[in-house]
Design a protein around this motif. Structure first.
Motif, short mmCIF file in Angstrom:
data_model
loop_
_atom_site.label_atom_id
_atom_site.label_comp_id
_atom_site.label_asym_id
_atom_site.label_seq_id
_atom_site.Cartn_x
_atom_site.Cartn_y
_atom_site.Cartn_z
N GLU A 14 36.89 -12.79 35.25
CA GLU A 14 36.84 -11.78 34.19
C GLU A 14 37.45 -10.49 34.72
N ARG A 15 38.24 -9.83 33.87
CA ARG A 15 38.86 -8.55 34.26
C ARG A 15 38.69 -7.54 33.15
N HIS A 16 38.20 -6.36 33.52
CA HIS A 16 38.04 -5.26 32.56
C HIS A 16 39.38 -4.57 32.36
N TYR A 17 39.54 -3.97 31.19
CA TYR A 17 40.76 -3.21 30.94
C TYR A 17 40.55 -2.14 29.90
N TYR A 44 46.48 6.18 32.19
CA TYR A 44 46.15 5.33 33.35
C TYR A 44 47.37 5.22 34.24
N ASP A 45 47.22 5.73 35.43
CA ASP A 45 48.32 5.85 36.38
C ASP A 45 48.59 4.57 37.15
N SER A 46 47.58 3.69 37.24
CA SER A 46 47.75 2.46 38.01
C SER A 46 47.01 1.33 37.32
N GLY A 47 47.21 0.14 37.81
CA GLY A 47 46.57 -1.04 37.25
C GLY A 47 47.61 -1.94 36.61
N LEU A 48 47.33 -3.22 36.62
CA LEU A 48 48.22 -4.23 36.03
C LEU A 48 48.34 -4.00 34.53
N THR A 49 49.56 -3.88 34.04
CA THR A 49 49.82 -3.70 32.60
C THR A 49 50.09 -5.06 31.98
N PHE A 50 49.53 -5.28 30.79
CA PHE A 50 49.74 -6.57 30.11
C PHE A 50 49.90 -6.36 28.61
N PHE A 51 50.44 -7.39 27.99
CA PHE A 51 50.67 -7.44 26.55
C PHE A 51 49.90 -8.66 26.04
N ARG A 52 48.84 -8.44 25.27
CA ARG A 52 47.97 -9.52 24.81
C ARG A 52 48.26 -9.84 23.36
N ILE A 64 48.11 -7.52 18.18
CA ILE A 64 48.51 -7.39 19.58
C ILE A 64 47.74 -6.27 20.27
N GLU A 65 47.80 -6.28 21.58
CA GLU A 65 47.17 -5.22 22.36
C GLU A 65 47.94 -5.04 23.65
N VAL A 66 48.05 -3.80 24.07
CA VAL A 66 48.60 -3.49 25.39
C VAL A 66 47.45 -2.93 26.19
N GLY A 67 47.32 -3.42 27.43
CA GLY A 67 46.20 -2.99 28.26
C GLY A 67 46.61 -2.73 29.70
N VAL A 68 45.71 -2.06 30.40
CA VAL A 68 45.83 -1.81 31.83
C VAL A 68 44.51 -2.25 32.46
N VAL A 69 44.59 -3.17 33.42
CA VAL A 69 43.40 -3.67 34.10
C VAL A 69 42.76 -2.53 34.90
N ASP A 77 38.53 6.28 24.63
CA ASP A 77 39.24 7.55 24.64
C ASP A 77 40.28 7.52 23.52
N GLY A 78 39.91 8.03 22.33
CA GLY A 78 40.82 7.98 21.19
C GLY A 78 41.09 6.54 20.80
N ARG A 79 42.36 6.15 20.79
CA ARG A 79 42.73 4.77 20.43
C ARG A 79 42.49 3.80 21.58
N ILE A 80 42.28 4.33 22.77
CA ILE A 80 42.09 3.48 23.95
C ILE A 80 40.65 2.99 23.98
#
Length: 157
Positions: A14-17, A44-52, A64-69, A77-80
């Motif tokens: 499991e990974r949070h994002y 978010y300055d770091s973390g694996l970026t993904f397109f879900r 769709i969703e774009v996330g950073v692990v 935080d707003g839309r995040i």
């Protein structure tokens, strides 16, 4: 398309994002993805970026969703919003260039191995338990998308 690893079945924890989820037509979807990546990377300055891809309907709206692990669940935080890539067994493949072809190659491999994707058909389209493209190359340092090393992964049942 160049394949670097896989296809294979792998176990993922499991990974949070932190992510931004929207519904958009397939046409223009990647421009929306790029805008969402910019918005997330500003926070978010770091973390694996993904397109879900939550729900796929190539002829209609795509969920769709774009996330950073992240290391732990982030605060909204707003839309995040916080999210979780669920633990489980995934079919995965790492490639460069031709994402649509790579997705097709992975799905063909899943079927050839007699595996089952964790997906439900609905009126809105194919609803995936978890399907994503993780950008192993940082999109902020390599602007040429054809050079990105990308992992495509689909959760299995």
């Amino acid at each position: 398309m160049e394949i670097f690893e896989g296809p294979s079945a792998v176990d993922r924890p499991e990974r949070h994002y932190a992510g931004i989820r929207v519904v958009t037509p397939f046409r223009g979807m990647f421009a929306v993805r790029d805008e969402l990546m910019s918005e997330l990377h500003a926070r978010y300055d770091s973390g694996l970026t993904f397109f879900r891809l939550h729900v796929i309907d190539m002829d209609g709206p795509m969920d769709i969703e774009v996330g950073v692990v992240t290391d732990s669940p982030p605060e909204p935080d707003g839309r995040i919003r916080p999210g979780v890539l669920p633990a489980g067994r995934y079919a995965a493949m790492t490639f460069a260039n031709h994402g649509r072809r790579a997705n097709g190659t992975l799905i063909d491999w899943i079927r050839a191995q007699d595996l089952r994707m964790d997906v439900e058909e609905s009126r809105e389209g194919d609803r995936f338990a978890c399907r994503y493209e993780a950008y192993l190359t940082d999109p902020r340092t390599e602007r040429m998308k054809t050079k990105w090393h990308t992992e495509v992964a689909i959760k299995l049942r």
